[in-house]
Motif scaffolding. Structure first.
Motif, short mmCIF file in Angstrom:
data_model
loop_
_atom_site.label_atom_id
_atom_site.label_comp_id
_atom_site.label_asym_id
_atom_site.label_seq_id
_atom_site.Cartn_x
_atom_site.Cartn_y
_atom_site.Cartn_z
N GLN A 113 -1.65 1.94 12.86
CA GLN A 113 -1.59 2.67 11.61
C GLN A 113 -2.12 4.08 11.86
N GLN B 240 6.32 -6.12 4.46
CA GLN B 240 5.05 -5.84 5.15
C GLN B 240 3.93 -5.74 4.12
N GLU B 241 2.78 -6.31 4.47
CA GLU B 241 1.60 -6.22 3.61
C GLU B 241 0.69 -5.10 4.10
N VAL B 242 0.19 -4.28 3.17
CA VAL B 242 -0.71 -3.19 3.52
C VAL B 242 -1.95 -3.26 2.64
N CYS B 243 -3.05 -2.74 3.17
CA CYS B 243 -4.30 -2.67 2.40
C CYS B 243 -4.22 -1.50 1.43
N THR B 244 -4.51 -1.74 0.17
CA THR B 244 -4.46 -0.70 -0.85
C THR B 244 -5.71 -0.77 -1.73
N ALA C 271 -1.23 0.82 -7.09
CA ALA C 271 -1.67 -0.47 -6.56
C ALA C 271 -2.42 -1.26 -7.62
N GLU D 176 -3.63 -4.56 -6.50
CA GLU D 176 -4.42 -5.47 -5.70
C GLU D 176 -4.92 -4.75 -4.45
N ASP D 177 -5.83 -5.42 -3.71
CA ASP D 177 -6.32 -4.80 -2.48
C ASP D 177 -5.35 -5.00 -1.31
N ARG D 178 -4.34 -5.85 -1.52
CA ARG D 178 -3.25 -5.97 -0.56
C ARG D 178 -1.94 -5.93 -1.32
N THR D 179 -1.03 -5.08 -0.86
CA THR D 179 0.25 -4.88 -1.56
C THR D 179 1.40 -5.16 -0.61
N ARG D 180 2.37 -5.91 -1.11
CA ARG D 180 3.57 -6.18 -0.32
C ARG D 180 4.62 -5.11 -0.58
#
Length: 379
Positions: A197, A276-280, A335, A337-341
């Motif tokens: 990243q 893909q899941e990312v931290c948000t 966003a 959530e703390d993880r977003t698809r």
């Protein structure tokens, strides 16, 4: 020398040759990117270890171990009125009921690898293949044929747990005709680099440059099949979410690619999604940009792509002439959530004039926090 004496000399000679074959099959293959040793099966079994097309010796195929009803197929060979398709070169292997082929690989523990190989259906109705490396196993559905040639290239990824692992491809099916089963050919391997990243892109491998090996002679790309979420992806960290359908990994040598050397073609409408899941951070705004185009493969008409994340959704239209080209799309969302698809899916089903499925190409995807990006621009 008498006839009996000559026979006594020939017997230990045949035994010695068989032992040599066994020793060669048991030697682990180095993991240099590209074709595995005898990965295209062009090194033929000795005729003494075959009964017609059926391989009778467990180590008869050089560098491979076979089990069950395994046949050595030549290009142009027929079964009834059906010509058996050989994907590459002059030979391939057919896996009958519960049959398998295996090769040992020398790998680096903790490293990820992608296996690529070609497969074609024959006379069974619901063909599939199990791929196993060590304790990791997955099922590849090959019922759908994506090309007019009758065969497709598939990929499967794994994480090496030991320095020597066994790659096994097994046909779990059963048919009244024990010889019915898929053809396999052109086994290759590629070491996968860990996706990174950057400060300018929260998506890893957003340009899709890191992926499975594509054989230079393969003009149909490589299918990346659906996978469980706990399995390692050949396009890591991108996942293919579907029940049975795949996406196609394409290269610039054979297709129009918007950016770089690789891209993904969504070939089965809404039945397969690229995820893909990312931290948000909940409450912060984000912006994703990406390219949508056609692969210059004769796929014409509307090739729209839908992208969505959190509560955001956008449809990016693209009218294709089938000769290449692309447009840029953008999706803005907040966003929750703390993880977003992040999800890409084709908005329609498309077919070429030869009746094979096709679809839009997705490439060069980037995601940034709009608030952080705006702050950087002010500095």
């Amino acid at each position: 020398m008498t006839r009996r004496g000559r026979e006594m000399v020939q017997v230990p000679r045949r035994v010695a040759l068989l032992l040599l074959f066994c020793m060669a099959a048991l030697v682990a293959s180095d993991t240099t990117d590209g074709l595995l040793p005898n990965g295209n099966f062009e090194e033929a079994p000795d005729r003494s270890q075959m009964d017609g097309t059926r391989v009778t010796g467990r180590y008869a195929i050089p560098r491979w171990e076979s089990c069950g009803c395994v046949e050595y197929i030549c290009s142009g060979q027929k079964q009834g009125d059906m010509v058996l398709p050989v994907p590459e070169g002059a030979h391939a292997v057919r896996l009958g009921n519960e049959a398998s082929v295996r090769q040992q690989l020398s790998v680096t523990p903790g490293t990820h690898y992608a296996i690529t190989f070609s497969a074609a259906r024959t006379c069974a109705q619901a063909e599939k293949l199990n791929v196993t490396v060590g304790a990791q196993s997955g099922e590849l559905p090959i019922q759908t044929v994506y090309t007019s040639s009758g065969w497709d290239s598939y990929s499967w990824a794994f994480e090496a747990k030991d320095s020597v692992v066994s790659l096994t491809v097994h046909n779990p099916g059963y048919d009244e005709d024990a010889a019915c089963g898929p053809l396999v050919d052109s086994f290759a391997i590629k070491t996968l680099l860990p996706p990174q990243q950057s400060n300018y892109n929260m998506l890893k491998n957003g340009d899709f440059e890191e992926g499975p090996y594509i054989c230079p002679s393969t003009s149909c790309g490589v299918m990346v099949p659906p996978m469980d979420e706990d399995r390692y992806s050949p396009l890591s960290p991108w996942m293919i979410m579907s029940s049975t359908k795949s996406v196609r990994y394409v290269d610039a040598a054979h297709y129009a690619v918007p950016q770089g050397a690789r891209a993904v073609q969504l070939v089965f409408g809404a039945e397969s999604a690229l995820v893909q899941e990312v931290c948000t951070v909940p409450g912060l705004p984000y912006k994703m940009e990406f390219s949508v185009g056609d692969a210059a493969d004769g796929c014409t008409g509307s090739l729209a792509v839908e992208a969505y994340a959190a509560g955001g959704r956008v449809t990016v239209p693209y009218e294709s002439q089938g000769t290449g080209g692309f447009t840029r799309g953008a999706l803005e969302f907040t966003a929750t959530e703390d993880r977003t698809r992040v999800v890409f899916v084709s908005a329609s089903y498309n077919m070429k004039s030869d009746g094979t499925v096709c679809g839009p190409v997705v490439d060069d995807a980037s995601l940034v926090c709009a608030q952080s990006h705006a702050r950087r621009l002010l500095l």
